[in-house]
Design an enzyme around this catalytic site. Structure first.
Site, PDB file in Angstrom:
ATOM      1  N   ARG A   1     -53.238  26.424  24.464  1.00  0.00           N
ATOM      2  CA  ARG A   1     -52.057  26.354  23.608  1.00  0.00           C
ATOM      3  C   ARG A   1     -52.008  27.607  22.747  1.00  0.00           C
ATOM      4  NH1 ARG A   1     -53.555  21.918  18.846  1.00  0.00           N
ATOM      5  NH2 ARG A   1     -55.330  23.060  17.996  1.00  0.00           N
TER       6      ARG A   1
ATOM      7  N   ASN B   1     -46.335  24.155  15.597  1.00  0.00           N
ATOM      8  CA  ASN B   1     -47.529  23.397  15.217  1.00  0.00           C
ATOM      9  C   ASN B   1     -48.623  24.382  14.840  1.00  0.00           C
ATOM     10  OD1 ASN B   1     -49.053  20.679  15.241  1.00  0.00           O
ATOM     11  ND2 ASN B   1     -50.408  22.029  16.394  1.00  0.00           N
ATOM     12  N   GLU B   2     -49.035  24.340  13.560  1.00  0.00           N
ATOM     13  CA  GLU B   2     -50.158  25.145  13.076  1.00  0.00           C
ATOM     14  C   GLU B   2     -49.981  26.630  13.398  1.00  0.00           C
ATOM     15  OE1 GLU B   2     -53.663  21.761  13.043  1.00  0.00           O
ATOM     16  OE2 GLU B   2     -53.574  23.123  14.772  1.00  0.00           O
TER      17      GLU B   2
ATOM     18  N   GLU C   1     -51.773  15.774   9.636  1.00  0.00           N
ATOM     19  CA  GLU C   1     -52.883  15.313  10.468  1.00  0.00           C
ATOM     20  C   GLU C   1     -54.077  15.037   9.560  1.00  0.00           C
ATOM     21  OE1 GLU C   1     -53.700  18.038  13.654  1.00  0.00           O
ATOM     22  OE2 GLU C   1     -51.579  18.283  14.168  1.00  0.00           O
TER      23      GLU C   1
ATOM     24  N   TRP D   1     -63.482  18.975  21.110  1.00  0.00           N
ATOM     25  CA  TRP D   1     -62.918  19.311  22.408  1.00  0.00           C
ATOM     26  C   TRP D   1     -64.023  19.138  23.453  1.00  0.00           C
ATOM     27  CZ3 TRP D   1     -59.603  24.431  21.933  1.00  0.00           C
ATOM     28  CH2 TRP D   1     -58.521  24.182  21.078  1.00  0.00           C
TER      29      TRP D   1
ATOM     30  N   GLU E   1     -58.645  17.732  24.542  1.00  0.00           N
ATOM     31  CA  GLU E   1     -58.973  16.968  23.344  1.00  0.00           C
ATOM     32  C   GLU E   1     -59.412  15.533  23.636  1.00  0.00           C
ATOM     33  OE1 GLU E   1     -56.509  19.214  19.804  1.00  0.00           O
ATOM     34  OE2 GLU E   1     -55.654  17.378  20.616  1.00  0.00           O
TER      35      GLU E   1
END
Length: 682
Positions: free
Chosen positions: A112, A150-151, A316, A324, A366
């Site tokens: 990602r 996201n992040e 979160e 992971w 994950e």
């Protein structure tokens, strides 16, 4: 402008991935969530292909069905833009969207955050997917807000694609106008780096010893932040055209090389943070030192979020073991820790807490990043704990909207933070003082705020009784004026070594140190040195109290008649030389200390300046407990026990335990990992 959440109660949510589960499970999952206190789900941050499975082909039915299910049973939804994971058809057809390592090797599809912000093609395709998603979904009654990407800057916060080089040149042209001005700012006469054409400039590339012109790298960090802010702004501008009145726009995480204040001011209603205190217990990085703050260190990150949005959200929140398949192995949180970490977030200003995640994923990287439910989905200890958390937060409605209270501020600014990353000399003192000041405030139960000088005015600083600005290495006249005004209005400013020796380009100034702050501090620095490892610990004597002058020593001398020597070095070859000088200015006072702030040294400063344990007349806590205070209609004391054993707390005034409604005073025992929220009448 202040950006904060606007909730009438403390609200719980969770991250849900309908694309991971058969549609037949959705309704049961959502109903179970509601039964256990979850009122909001976040969806779609990695689901681009569910909306655009092939280029230019848009299908909305999947999330239409999910949103219909959510609306039918009363679940609220935060919908995300999916730009954090471009689909395979996109990266295969347009490899120019990919980020690259510094050596030019592209990051490929399979994980990602493999894209770059500056690819014109990626910007084009992101604009389209955001526009299509917002136009179709934003009016849906189940949706209450949007998360961008996201992040941002997670995984990697450096970008070396060809698109980044092209954009970097534009950034520099807009900043400097001419190459002559750029060459002057970067000091390119050193090592024959002078540029004669803009095309000669690249993002930093591999060099011998991996040392690149530091002034270039500082501008490169500013460029990365600018790129991320523009990328968020591009999406926010589209969303603003479609969101319903009252719906919010946010994004999550706090990562490096990013001015999160600017991003929030330009593009968001408030920031949300992703809090994972269980990182403190990862098998490959566990700190065995008994004095380690461990999971308590996440209060420092929560203070960062609060510096941006006084009331913020947690997108979160840790609920299960993190890991992971390739790294980050960690144990399952112990009974009570999920509650403790939730209350830790609320204590620091979170009015919304969303757990990662509802179900633990059975596939992908994950598979070991556990959520509330394990693989089987059966009721478990963490689900029971969630229900208990919901019952507790239901009794905290009065806390929503209240503000964290602190009389001590730790001053920072983005340029100095970035400089401390690229400059080893600066970084060494910054790490020592950052750790020392945070841990001293924690152990002395002294609530503090982070104060970003580049995003605050002098009058905003005036509410703090004491400000610590440990290492203002890079200093501008504007910063100096704000600090001077703070002191003149009655504030107490504490400065540490290595102050004022660089300008805003990162070049060292030729004036006598501490540069622009010399007149305010009444201090001269004729000589300075790292503390030699051969000399061990260097101490200074402050009215009979020995304090460590850690890492680096500025050897001080009074510059003005009203400058007062408060302490002298008591060891090394410069024993007897002034180590701490104070000076009165207007209604306030400034202290210049010729060292970095170890924990003990910071504790001494807190005590001598009268700000240690400001609530000691109400509550006395052991070191293993944290005290956080929020102020609203009443004063709310959050007492958090991070110990795996009972902790005794002494209440000197009668308080009300919000979880039980009972009046309490005297000795109160907290169970392992227990948190209490107490009110004290005004």
């Amino acid at each position: 402008m202040e950006r904060s959440m606007n909730l009438e109660k403390i609200t719980l949510g969770t991250c849900y991935y309908p694309e991971h589960w058969p549609e037949g499970m959705w309704e049961e999952d959502l109903r179970r969530m509601l039964e256990n206190g979850i009122e909001v789900v976040r969806v779609a941050e990695f689901a681009w292909s569910k909306i655009e499975p092939r280029e230019g082909e848009f299908t909305y039915e999947f999330f239409d069905r999910f949103l219909e299910t959510a609306e039918r049973i009363g679940m609220k939804v935060i919908f995300c833009t999916p730009s954090a994971t471009p689909p395979a058809w996109l990266t295969n057809r347009y490899p120019e969207v990919l980020n690259a390592r510094q050596d030019g090797v592209l990051y490929r599809h399979g994980c990602r955050r493999h894209y770059n912000y500056n690819s014109p093609k990626y910007q084009e395709l992101v604009k389209r997917i955001v526009e299509k998603s917002a136009a179709h979904y934003a009016a849906h009654p189940a949706i209450i807000g949007w998360q961008i990407d996201n992040e941002l800057n997670c995984e990697v916060n450096e970008f070396y694609s060809e698109s980044d080089t092209a954009a970097f040149r534009v950034f520099l042209q807009e900043k400097y106008g001419t190459l002559d001005r750029l060459n002057e700012a970067w000091g390119t006469v050193f090592w024959n780096q002078t540029y004669t054409e803009w095309e000669e400039i690249y993002v930093p590339r591999p060099t011998p010893s991996n040392s690149t012109n530091p002034h270039e790298v500082l501008d490169y960090m500013r460029f990365i932040s600018d790129s991320a802010c523009r990328f968020a702004g591009m999406q926010s501008d589209i969303l603003k055209k479609y969101v319903k009145p009252g719906d919010f726009i946010t994004t999550n995480g706090l990562f490096g090389n990013l001015d999160n204040h600017r991003m929030t001011e330009e593009s968001l209603d408030f920031i949300t943070y992703d809090s994972y205190p269980n990182f403190a217990y990862c098998l490959d990085s566990y700190e065995a030192d008994d004095k380690s703050m461990r999971d308590r260190k996440w209060s420092r990150n929560l203070a960062e979020a609060r510096a941006i949005s006084p009331n913020f959200g947690i997108m979160e929140q840790q609920s299960g073991a993190n890991g992971w398949n390739s790294r980050m192995e960690a144990p399952t949180p112990k009974p009570g820790q999920m509650t403790l970490w939730t209350m830790q977030s609320i204590a620091h200003g979170a009015d919304y807490v969303s757990y990662f995640r509802w179900r633990t994923c059975t596939m992908g990287t994950e598979i070991y990043w556990h959520g509330i439910l394990d693989y089987s989905g059966r009721d478990n200890r963490r689900l029971f704990e969630l229900k208990e958390i919901h019952e507790k937060t239901g009794r905290l409605s009065c806390v929503a909207g209240s503000r964290y209270q602190a009389k001590v501020g730790l001053v920072r600014d983005y340029d100095n933070l970035w400089d401390s990353v690229l400059d080893a000399w600066h970084g060494r003192v910054e790490r020592e003082s950052g750790k020392g000041l945070f841990e001293a405030c924690q152990r002395k139960h002294t609530p503090f705020d982070f104060c970003y000088l580049d995003h605050m005015e002098a009058e905003e600083l005036s509410k703090y009784q004491v400000l610590f600005y440990p290492h203002a290495t890079m200093l501008t006249q504007q910063m100096t004026d704000k600090l001077t005004a703070y002191v003149e209005q009655g504030g107490c400013l504490v400065l540490g070594c290595r102050t004022g020796y660089k300008d805003e380009t990162g070049k060292c100034v030729m004036s006598k140190l501490p540069g622009l702050l010399a007149p305010l501090t009444g201090t001269d620095i004729p000589e300075y040195t790292f503390v030699s490892p051969a000399d061990g610990t260097v101490y200074a004597d402050w009215d009979g109290t020995q304090i460590e002058a850690a890492v680096f020593n500025d050897l001080l001398a009074p510059l003005t008649e009203d400058a007062k020597v408060e302490a002298r070095f008591s060891s090394s070859y410069y024993a007897g030389t002034p180590a701490l000088i104070s000076r009165k200015q207007g209604k306030g006072r400034v202290y210049y200390f010729g060292g970095a702030f170890s924990e003990h040294t910071a504790e001494v400063f807190l005590e001598k300046l009268g700000v240690a344990e400001p609530y000691a007349d109400t509550v006395v806590l052991p070191e293993g407990c944290e005290l956080a205070v929020r102020e609203g209609e009443q004063t709310y004391l959050f007492v958090l026990n991070y110990l795996d054993e009972c902790a005794a707390v002494e209440l000197k005034k009668e308080c009300v335990d919000l979880f039980t409604g009972e009046k309490v005073s005297g000795s109160v025992e907290l169970r392992p990992f227990e948190a209490k929220v107490l009110t004290v009448g005004k």
